[in-house]
Write a protein that holds these residues in place. Structure first.
Motif, PDB file in Angstrom:
ATOM      1  N   GLY A  83     -32.374 117.735  70.330  1.00 29.91           N
ATOM      2  CA  GLY A  83     -33.164 117.975  71.602  1.00 29.91           C
ATOM      3  C   GLY A  83     -32.396 117.660  72.566  1.00 29.91           C
ATOM      4  N   GLY A  84     -31.649 116.567  72.759  1.00 29.74           N
ATOM      5  CA  GLY A  84     -30.881 116.015  73.898  1.00 29.74           C
ATOM      6  C   GLY A  84     -29.687 117.117  74.151  1.00 29.74           C
ATOM      7  N   GLY A 301     -31.670 113.855  82.775  1.00 33.63           N
ATOM      8  CA  GLY A 301     -33.079 114.051  82.701  1.00 33.63           C
ATOM      9  C   GLY A 301     -33.344 115.266  81.737  1.00 33.63           C
ATOM     10  N   SER A 302     -32.680 116.191  81.654  1.00 35.09           N
ATOM     11  CA  SER A 302     -32.902 117.435  80.611  1.00 35.09           C
ATOM     12  C   SER A 302     -32.657 116.854  79.368  1.00 35.09           C
ATOM     13  CB  SER A 302     -31.932 118.570  81.218  1.00 35.09           C
ATOM     14  OG  SER A 302     -32.394 119.088  82.252  1.00 35.09           O
ATOM     15  N   MET A 303     -31.772 115.915  79.135  1.00 35.98           N
ATOM     16  CA  MET A 303     -31.227 115.312  77.992  1.00 35.98           C
ATOM     17  C   MET A 303     -32.500 114.596  77.354  1.00 35.98           C
ATOM     18  SD  MET A 303     -27.955 113.189  76.944  1.00 35.98           S
ATOM     19  CE  MET A 303     -28.459 111.619  77.851  1.00 35.98           C
ATOM     20  N   VAL A 304     -33.025 113.613  78.155  1.00 37.14           N
ATOM     21  CA  VAL A 304     -33.951 112.764  77.713  1.00 37.14           C
ATOM     22  C   VAL A 304     -35.330 113.614  77.442  1.00 37.14           C
ATOM     23  CG1 VAL A 304     -35.666 111.030  78.579  1.00 37.14           C
ATOM     24  CG2 VAL A 304     -33.369 110.909  79.080  1.00 37.14           C
ATOM     25  N   PHE A 305     -35.635 114.597  78.325  1.00 37.36           N
ATOM     26  CA  PHE A 305     -36.672 115.449  77.909  1.00 37.36           C
ATOM     27  C   PHE A 305     -36.624 116.367  76.606  1.00 37.36           C
ATOM     28  CE2 PHE A 305     -38.138 113.808  82.096  1.00 37.36           C
ATOM     29  CZ  PHE A 305     -39.694 113.548  81.821  1.00 37.36           C
ATOM     30  N   GLY A 306     -35.501 116.907  76.802  1.00 39.89           N
ATOM     31  CA  GLY A 306     -35.035 117.573  75.343  1.00 39.89           C
ATOM     32  C   GLY A 306     -35.480 116.910  74.190  1.00 39.89           C
TER      33      GLY A 306
END
Lengths: 353, 348
Positions: A83-84, A301-306
């Motif tokens: 996901g990340g 941020g995109s990594m965390v939310f992914g």
């Protein structure tokens, strides 16, 4: 955002500190930890939160320890990593292309991986030409090679005195079309059981993941993600268009080429591990951008939310009885899409990547 | 990006004349290509039929094998190729213009995924199993999905902006795709129908289906024609368009309606044929420049030619083993990539 932004200088490094982005990312991490703990605890054997924590540190019931470390941990870890990686890859693609619809599947990387992997699945099924050990390594390996091949093609074909975002997008459409149609042709030649297996892979699946699946992904990501985050510093300048970016002192072609290859590698590794998990790469950069109020998708941020979106979808798949056994990729879009829609209905203003 | 009006007044007279001549020549060539492709589509196949026999079959039909093949297989197939090619080419141009996004395809409004979801639901839940049944469910699903997308894209503000429209479309499409996959994975019969439906084909469709989708196509084409002049000002951005006196909200609603009708009809009849709507607008723009009054008709013609040629090649080279969608992409995509690399791109 009008909130206070402060420049932080550490020796030769300097960067802008955005309080809202930090808060959003930190809450993302907190939510991720919570979901991970739940994912480790809930299942056919329920383990309470405090027992999960003690099992993680080697204390507590040995049975719990076994269940968590042998069964649930690898699946959860791969969910986080994949996901990340997809989140970062999507954020880079969207920033380079300056297009909110750009993602590894629209640009062909995912479909390259899928064509190769489905090819292996159909060959080993109907034709029986690939069997045994080769087939367990075969699908992820083929996926990785197919994804990288598509990505390298994207890079080489888009290169014409530099990488131009608009041309890259169009070339990507062409590559995706070839991969996509190869996949559907393979599905219609294979028999129905192979097709069903292939579709399960095509939706993105965390169910069969063990520790042997964790190692390659984590090594690849441990290298790629930090490089991407450092290289991603130029994305801020690239958003203004080529001329301005050059004026700001960015080596535009080199920066964009390197970032493109990084994003391709991230997407290919992620896809090869689990199959293409839909929507994460497209949606999480847009979700993060809206939550943090930045001009373009923040990479970390995109990594965390992914990771958060993927693990949450996995949690739902594992715990809701009606959905049990479904691949996680079915749920990422079903969970993520309403949230994305909610965000842009709530806070409407003209936003561009 | 350059507005047509600005370009027309600023360009020297000579340049205007050459670009007009270029477009006219291209138009003639396209029409010739279309006629040739249609003829090839009727004559060629598993059994090649000479042109004079084809003409006989059309003018004075008899009960011999070749005439029956022409009348009941080849002609309908060609007609569907023409209709779907025109519809998808034009719908693709409109959606790319309205979202100002080169990645937009006619399915972006959720039309394709809405249709797929409705078809799979009809098969699995309601037990529908005739092709005629699918068509109506596909049309309903397509309409429902695109209305939802447009409502979400324009919720809470002054009409749909290009970015929210595109994102709402992507979100709804992925959402529906997730639901469809879930159903298909649980139910094997749905799976079997879905994998053949999702390839997209213009073969084995008869006139009854053409009759069912014809009204949608005609209304869609009329709306597209009304929509075209407004597209030229929208290309300058919503604010400039408003300043120039365009009713942005109305233009957008018209456009979305046209896209939905055209794509919905095409998808309902022949399944999702992805590549045409995405690629054809870029080809058309490369020939005509940015003026939508030219781009739209060119896109329709190019779409029809592309679809027919792909279908014929699929029949001749692979004796129908390749469905048209697959053939299209495998031949069309490399050609498209070469074109993109060679020509100067007209940006949205």
């Amino acid at each position: 955002m009008t909130s206070t932004r402060r420049t932080v200088r550490l020796g030769g490094l300097s960067f802008l500190l955005r309080p809202r982005l930090v808060v959003v990312t930190a809450s993302g991490v907190a939510a991720l930890l919570l979901v991970v703990a739940l994912n480790l605890g809930i299942g056919s054997v329920h383990i309470g939160l405090s027992d999960v924590v003690s099992a993680l540190f080697g204390a507590g019931d040995p049975l719990h320890h076994n269940i968590i470390w042998e069964l649930r941990m690898p699946r959860t870890l791969v969910g986080i990593l994949v996901g990340g990686a997809l989140g970062v890859a999507g954020a880079i693609f969207q920033s380079i292309a300056r297009n909110p619809l750009a993602s590894p599947d629209v640009l062909g990387v995912t479909w390259g991986a899928a064509a190769a992997a489905v090819g292996v699945i159909v060959l080993e099924g109907t034709r029986g030409q690939i069997t045994g050990g080769a087939s367990t390594i075969g699908v992820p390996l083929a996926g990785l090679l197919g994804g990288l091949l598509a990505g390298v093609l994207l890079y080489v074909l888009s290169w014409r005195r530099g990488i131009d975002g608009y041309r890259m997008v169009l070339i990507g459409i062409g590559i995706a079309a070839i991969g996509y149609n190869l996949v559907y042709w393979l599905l219609s030649v294979g028999d129905v059981d192979d097709a069903a297996r292939a579709v399960t892979w095509l939706v993105g699946n965390l169910a069969d993941v063990g520790w042997d699946g964790v190692a390659p992904v984590s090594i690849a990501l441990a290298v790629l993600v930090p490089v991407a985050v450092i290289a991603g510093r130029t994305l801020g300048g690239l958003q203004y268009g080529d001329d301005t970016a050059r004026g700001l002192g960015i080596r535009v072609d080199r920066a964009r080429g390197a970032l493109l290859l990084l994003a391709v590698a991230l997407a290919a590794v992620a896809t090869s591990a689990t199959g293409p998990i839909a929507f994460v790469a497209l949606a999480t950069p847009q979700i993060t951008l809206r939550l943090a109020g930045t001009a373009q998708p923040p990479l970390v941020g995109s990594m965390v939310f992914g990771a958060l979106l993927t693990v949450s979808a996995d949690l739902v798949v594992r715990t809701v009885p009606l959905l049990s056994g479904l691949p996680v990729g079915v749920l990422t879009a079903v969970l993520g899409a309403p949230y994305l829609v909610f965000l842009f209905i709530r806070r409407r203003r003209e936003e561009r990547v | 990006m350059t507005g047509t009006t600005a370009a027309a007044t600023a360009a020297p007279r000579g340049a205007r004349v050459t670009s007009r001549r270029r477009r006219t020549i291209a138009l003639v060539l396209l029409l010739v290509a279309l006629a040739a492709a249609s003829a090839a589509s009727i004559c060629l196949g598993a059994k090649a039929i000479p042109l004079h026999v084809v003409l006989d079959a059309l003018t004075s039909p008899q009960d011999i094998e070749q005439h029956i093949i022409v009348r009941s297989l080849r002609v309908p197939r060609t007609v569907f190729g023409l209709l779907v090619g025109i519809a998808l080419g034009i719908a693709g141009t409109l959606i790319q213009g309205h979202t100002r996004n080169p990645l937009a395809d006619p399915g972006l409004l959720g039309v394709t995924q809405g249709a797929a979801f409705a078809v799979v639901t009809a098969v699995v839940v309601l037990g529908v199993d005739s092709l005629y049944g699918y068509v109506w469910f596909a049309v309903l699903g397509a309409l429902a999905a695109s209305v939802t997308v447009f409502a979400l894209g324009s919720a809470g503000g002054r009409g749909a902006s290009p970015v929210t429209l595109a994102l709402a479309g992507a979100a709804v499409s992925f959402f529906l795709h997730g639901l469809t996959s879930a159903i298909v994975l649980v139910d094997e019969r749905g799976m079997d129908v879905f994998r053949f439906w999702s390839v997209g084909s213009i073969a084995a469709r008869d006139y009854a289906i053409a009759g069912q989708i014809a009204p949608f196509l005609i209304v869609g084409l009329i709306l597209a024609a009304i929509n075209t002049p407004g597209m030229n000002t929208l290309a300058l951005g919503d604010d400039v368009a408003v300043a120039l006196g365009t009713n942005v909200a109305r233009t957008r609603v018209l456009g979305v309606l046209a896209i939905t009708l055209l794509t919905g009809a095409a998808v309902a009849a022949c399944g999702p044929i992805a590549f045409v709507g995405l690629v054809v607008p870029h080809l058309a723009r490369a020939i005509t420049g940015p003026d939508y009054r030219w781009v739209v008709p060119f896109a329709g013609l190019i779409g029809a030619v592309l679809l027919l040629v792909a279908d014929v090649l699929g029949r001749v080279l692979a004796s129908d083993a390749f469905e048209v969608g697959i053939m299209l992409a495998l031949i069309g995509a490399p050609v498209f990539i070469v074109l993109v690399r060679r020509t100067r791109l007209v940006r949205l």
